[in-house]
Design a protein around this motif. Structure first.
Motif, PDB file in Angstrom:
ATOM      1  N   LYS A 552       0.776  -1.299  -0.007  1.00  0.00           N
ATOM      2  CA  LYS A 552       0.108  -0.136   0.238  1.00  0.00           C
ATOM      3  C   LYS A 552       1.182   1.460   0.004  1.00  0.00           C
ATOM      4  O   LYS A 552       0.457   2.250  -0.635  1.00  0.00           O
ATOM      5  CB  LYS A 552      -0.830   0.080   1.473  1.00  0.00           C
ATOM      6  CG  LYS A 552      -1.658   1.382   1.166  1.00  0.00           C
ATOM      7  CD  LYS A 552      -2.683   1.315   2.309  1.00  0.00           C
ATOM      8  CE  LYS A 552      -1.647   1.339   4.068  1.00  0.00           C
ATOM      9  NZ  LYS A 552      -2.011   2.684   3.792  1.00  0.00           N
ATOM     10  N   ASP A 553       1.606   1.195   1.273  1.00  0.00           N
ATOM     11  CA  ASP A 553       2.474   2.637   0.879  1.00  0.00           C
ATOM     12  C   ASP A 553       3.743   2.969   0.169  1.00  0.00           C
ATOM     13  O   ASP A 553       4.639   4.294   0.127  1.00  0.00           O
ATOM     14  CB  ASP A 553       3.345   2.522   2.267  1.00  0.00           C
ATOM     15  CG  ASP A 553       2.498   2.090   3.594  1.00  0.00           C
ATOM     16  OD1 ASP A 553       1.801   3.149   3.002  1.00  0.00           O
ATOM     17  OD2 ASP A 553       2.791   1.823   4.503  1.00  0.00           O
ATOM     18  N   ILE A 554       3.871   1.688  -1.339  1.00  0.00           N
ATOM     19  CA  ILE A 554       5.032   2.399  -2.521  1.00  0.00           C
ATOM     20  C   ILE A 554       3.702   2.580  -3.405  1.00  0.00           C
ATOM     21  O   ILE A 554       2.663   2.141  -3.871  1.00  0.00           O
ATOM     22  CB  ILE A 554       5.885   1.218  -3.135  1.00  0.00           C
ATOM     23  CG1 ILE A 554       5.709  -0.058  -2.885  1.00  0.00           C
ATOM     24  CG2 ILE A 554       6.451   1.212  -1.611  1.00  0.00           C
ATOM     25  CD1 ILE A 554       6.574  -0.636  -3.367  1.00  0.00           C
ATOM     26  N   LYS A 555       4.527   3.320  -4.865  1.00  0.00           N
ATOM     27  CA  LYS A 555       3.588   4.107  -6.102  1.00  0.00           C
ATOM     28  C   LYS A 555       3.363   3.019  -6.241  1.00  0.00           C
ATOM     29  O   LYS A 555       3.679   2.797  -7.737  1.00  0.00           O
ATOM     30  CB  LYS A 555       4.347   4.559  -6.631  1.00  0.00           C
ATOM     31  CG  LYS A 555       4.562   6.561  -5.173  1.00  0.00           C
ATOM     32  CD  LYS A 555       2.660   6.612  -4.728  1.00  0.00           C
ATOM     33  CE  LYS A 555       3.176   7.766  -3.748  1.00  0.00           C
ATOM     34  NZ  LYS A 555       1.907   8.956  -3.100  1.00  0.00           N
ATOM     35  N   VAL A 556       2.174   1.663  -6.740  1.00  0.00           N
ATOM     36  CA  VAL A 556       2.376   0.601  -6.792  1.00  0.00           C
ATOM     37  C   VAL A 556       0.875   0.594  -6.868  1.00  0.00           C
ATOM     38  O   VAL A 556       0.031   1.086  -6.258  1.00  0.00           O
ATOM     39  CB  VAL A 556       3.142  -0.534  -6.956  1.00  0.00           C
ATOM     40  CG1 VAL A 556       4.664  -0.599  -6.881  1.00  0.00           C
ATOM     41  CG2 VAL A 556       2.637  -1.195  -5.497  1.00  0.00           C
ATOM     42  N   TRP A 557       0.310  -0.569  -8.330  1.00  0.00           N
ATOM     43  CA  TRP A 557      -0.917  -0.879  -7.909  1.00  0.00           C
ATOM     44  C   TRP A 557      -1.121  -2.297  -8.462  1.00  0.00           C
ATOM     45  O   TRP A 557       0.417  -2.811  -9.249  1.00  0.00           O
ATOM     46  CB  TRP A 557      -2.371   0.094  -9.124  1.00  0.00           C
ATOM     47  CG  TRP A 557      -1.547  -0.245 -10.631  1.00  0.00           C
ATOM     48  CD1 TRP A 557      -0.879   0.986 -11.798  1.00  0.00           C
ATOM     49  CD2 TRP A 557      -2.219  -1.160 -11.332  1.00  0.00           C
ATOM     50  NE1 TRP A 557      -0.782   0.914 -12.163  1.00  0.00           N
ATOM     51  CE2 TRP A 557      -1.330  -0.746 -12.792  1.00  0.00           C
ATOM     52  CE3 TRP A 557      -2.725  -2.478 -11.503  1.00  0.00           C
ATOM     53  CZ2 TRP A 557      -1.707  -1.309 -13.850  1.00  0.00           C
ATOM     54  CZ3 TRP A 557      -2.910  -2.924 -12.728  1.00  0.00           C
ATOM     55  CH2 TRP A 557      -2.118  -2.589 -13.626  1.00  0.00           C
ATOM     56  N   VAL A 558      -1.680  -2.884  -7.584  1.00  0.00           N
ATOM     57  CA  VAL A 558      -2.023  -4.148  -8.252  1.00  0.00           C
ATOM     58  C   VAL A 558      -3.308  -5.172  -8.505  1.00  0.00           C
ATOM     59  O   VAL A 558      -4.319  -4.770  -8.038  1.00  0.00           O
ATOM     60  CB  VAL A 558      -1.464  -4.955  -7.005  1.00  0.00           C
ATOM     61  CG1 VAL A 558      -1.482  -6.237  -6.912  1.00  0.00           C
ATOM     62  CG2 VAL A 558      -0.287  -4.565  -6.018  1.00  0.00           C
TER      63      VAL A 558
END
Length: 682
Positions: A552-558
């Motif tokens: 959640k706290d890094i700039k990715v989407w899953v």
């Protein structure tokens, strides 16, 4: 001491390599695109690694439980700090959950090949795909053989999935001049032209600030047909129109229908909103490919003859901009499908010309035509969500249909800057309106119609009743984001066995704790992954969405994928403010080549090889992952061995294989290699 696992023809690693990992050689590094390359595993990381590897223990007998507990008492101090591990799925827990396969009565029969599919390291031969689509090949959407056999395209069947009987084992070529993608957030504004060398949208939509060609780049000013002056202004306009939207709090997960290049979803990240954008692969070439290259979630899909691959009642908002679509055609079948996936109390935002323009076709959509006119022109009906397509005939008025559906028209607001208007509806939270309708039209669905069954299930022009049991999903709105992420859904019953054998709410919590531990202790620093270069991530076998939650706290989407024959936990993933879709990995995924930076597969391949060969599955992995992209596999040692051999035959760089107690982990990186020969024409 590590156990060596050497399945036939598939040796994981030699003894010296494994000893080096255990000893934590300081100067051993991974090959990665960054200059500052992390160490493989130091001594502390190795202890952590071994403990994290034991994510699955068999609880089939009490005797084995006792043995495992005794063994854990002798683990190192670093392991004790990690807490208890998660057991394997039990047969009892599987019986407690429905799967998407079981729910979808009309699912087509799957090909089941019982052969092991295991060959030697050099037994795999690869060729380039010899297909018309070239570097944009999506096997289940570009199956020309199947498309020629279609009896009708009236409901855009030619834009739906038609998968080959056997998964392709060819590789998709790279576009000429392909470069490693620009990193987020710069990618939202520009991408390399050579990576997606298509100009038609720039020619047709450049004046609306969709996309422009600028030298070596394609640039995205952030506009759209309904928000020429930028998506952020439009997003704030919608918030002002309905203050209860509360972007990023009450509204977390939305569906954008006919998304174009997905600028709306791309800028909603600034409001902490996750958007599932979709559009068909059609004459508006590469619109979804543009979105993915920009680092924005999107899939290729169409509202045609079948249900969308999402559970019922999961989206907080459904949005449709410039949808000059006959929602009211054929008894409102398409709009009723959006009603199925929208939460009770959720909003439908319709920003389209019929709301504010007085063109004859728009007035007809808003006010409707007569039954006679419908019959006269029904052969010309257009039922697509594709951008710019207009309604040729109209059956029932949009205003009458939404009223009959008991949707409350909250407001019609005008955005003066963009000279557009939006109509915003709200879905009911009770059945009172349904019961008071003078006519049962649209009809209520039969009680045995499973609203969650979607895999190859045809659309029906009916509505499902709103749940009224307080313990049932859909009777309450989820907690505000981000609280909903860590909170077990209220409708998970303690009497229900979870996937891993504990009571479902406890299972949920343990899963989240486990993945938080694995990601922070191993994935972030122990696999040589430069996370600053990772944006688009897929969990190929999500359960509760714990892996995605831990990121959640890094700039990715899953993109969380719940497999067709797995317990249907996708509603749980949506309830916690994440998103995903159903899929069968014996088939191709509905995305363009080179879409994802990282794929994560937890105990996927050992299950898949019971149903289909792994060679086409790994060819699909190679198709989806970008050059320089990563694959993390956690699985049984036999499956790890076969995956490793396949990856090596694909010229992937296998950074690490590690095995203990018949469980293993593999980390690999895709290179630029492509075969030179094309497969023979069929």
């Amino acid at each position: 001491q590590l156990e060596q696992d050497e399945p036939k023809g598939n040796k994981l690693q030699n003894h010296d390599q494994q000893e080096s990992q255990v000893q934590g050689i300081d100067n051993a590094t991974f090959n990665d695109e960054t200059k500052d390359k992390p160490e493989i595993l130091n001594t502390t990381q190795t202890d952590t690694f071994q403990s994290l590897l034991k994510t699955k223990t068999n609880q089939e007998t009490t005797e084995k439980d006792t043995q495992i507990e005794a063994q854990q008492q002798h683990e190192s101090t670093s392991e004790e700090t990690l807490g208890s591990t998660i057991p394997k799925e039990t047969n009892e827990s599987k019986n407690a959950w429905k799967s998407q396969k079981a729910q979808s009565e009309n699912e087509k029969e799957r090909r089941r090949d019982e052969s092991s599919g295991k060959e030697g390291l050099y037994g795999y031969t690869w060729h380039l795909c010899n297909v018309t689509a070239g570097s944009d090949y999506i096997p289940c959407l570009d199956n020309e053989k199947a498309l020629k056999k279609l009896r009708s395209t009236r409901h855009f069947e030619h834009r739906e999935r038609h998968c080959p009987e056997e998964g392709p084992t060819c590789l998709v070529p790279l576009p000429k001049g392909y470069k490693r993608p620009i990193s987020w957030p710069k990618s939202r504004d520009k991408i390399w032209y050579n990576n997606v060398p298509h100009t038609k949208l720039a020619e047709f939509k450049g004046h609306q600030n969709w996309v422009k060609v600028s030298g070596d780049f394609l640039t995205f000013p952030g506009g759209g047909t309904q928000f020429i002056h930028g998506a952020l202004h439009y997003i704030d306009f919608l918030q002002q129109s309905v203050p209860n939207l509360k972007w990023g709090k009450r509204t977390r997960v939305i569906l954008d229908v006919g998304c174009g290049v997905a600028s709306f979803g791309g800028y909603l990240f600034d409001r902490d909103v996750l958007t599932m954008s979709f559009a068909p692969k059609d004459e508006h070439e590469a619109q979804v490919q543009f979105a993915l290259e920009r680092g924005i979630p999107a899939i290729s899909a169409v509202m045609g003859s079948q249900r969308l691959p999402f559970p019922c009642r999961v989206f907080d908002v459904v949005h449709c901009a410039r949808c000059r679509v006959p929602w009211h055609a054929e008894n409102g079948m398409l709009l009723l499908e959006l009603n199925r996936v929208l939460r009770p109390g959720g909003y439908f935002i319709w920003s389209a010309t019929p709301v504010y323009q007085k063109l004859p076709e728009d007035v007809e959509i808003w006010n409707g035509r007569t039954q006679t006119q419908y019959n006269q022109f029904s052969s010309n009906m257009v039922l697509s969500v594709s951008m710019g397509l207009t309604c040729q005939v109209c059956f029932a008025a949009m205003s009458s249909l939404t009223k009959a559906m008991c949707w409350d028209l909250l407001t019609i607001k005008r955005d003066k800057l963009n000279s557009v208007s939006a109509a915003i509806y709200r879905k009911p939270i009770t059945n009172e309106c349904y019961d008071k309708r003078p006519d049962n039209n649209p009809p209520m669905c039969k009680e045995n119609d499973d609203a969650n069954a979607v895999w190859h299930v045809p659309l029906r022009a009916c509505m499902h009743r709103v749940p009224i049991n307080p313990a049932e999903r859909g009777t309450r709105w989820p907690a505000h984001w981000p609280n909903r992420l860590q909170k077990a859904p209220y409708w998970l019953n303690r009497t229900q066995m979870g996937i891993y054998g504990k009571p479902a709410p406890q299972d949920f919590v343990k899963d989240y704790e486990h993945w938080t531990r694995v990601v922070s202790k191993l994935y972030m620093s122990g696999l040589g992954i430069s996370w600053s270069n990772v944006r688009n991530v897929m969990d190929m076998r999500a359960v509760y969405g714990g892996f995605a939650a831990a990121l959640k706290d890094i700039k990715v989407w899953v993109m969380n994928v719940v497999n067709l024959d797995s317990p249907d936990t996708l509603p749980i993933i949506y309830e916690r403010g994440l998103f995903g879709m159903y899929h069968d990995w014996c088939e191709s995924f509905s995305t363009y080549p080179r879409s994802y930076d990282l794929l994560h597969a937890d105990h996927l391949f050992s299950k898949l090889e019971k149903r289909c060969k792994l060679q086409p599955v790994l060819a699909e992995v190679d198709r989806i992952v970008r050059p320089g992209g990563k694959l993390i596999v956690r699985d049984e040692s036999d499956a790890i061995g076969e995956v490793e051999n396949l990856l090596k035959s694909l010229h992937w760089e296998v950074h690490l294989t590690f095995s203990k107690d018949q469980e293993g982990i593999l980390s690999a990186q895709k290179g630029d290699w492509r075969p030179t020969a094309y497969q023979a024409s069929i």
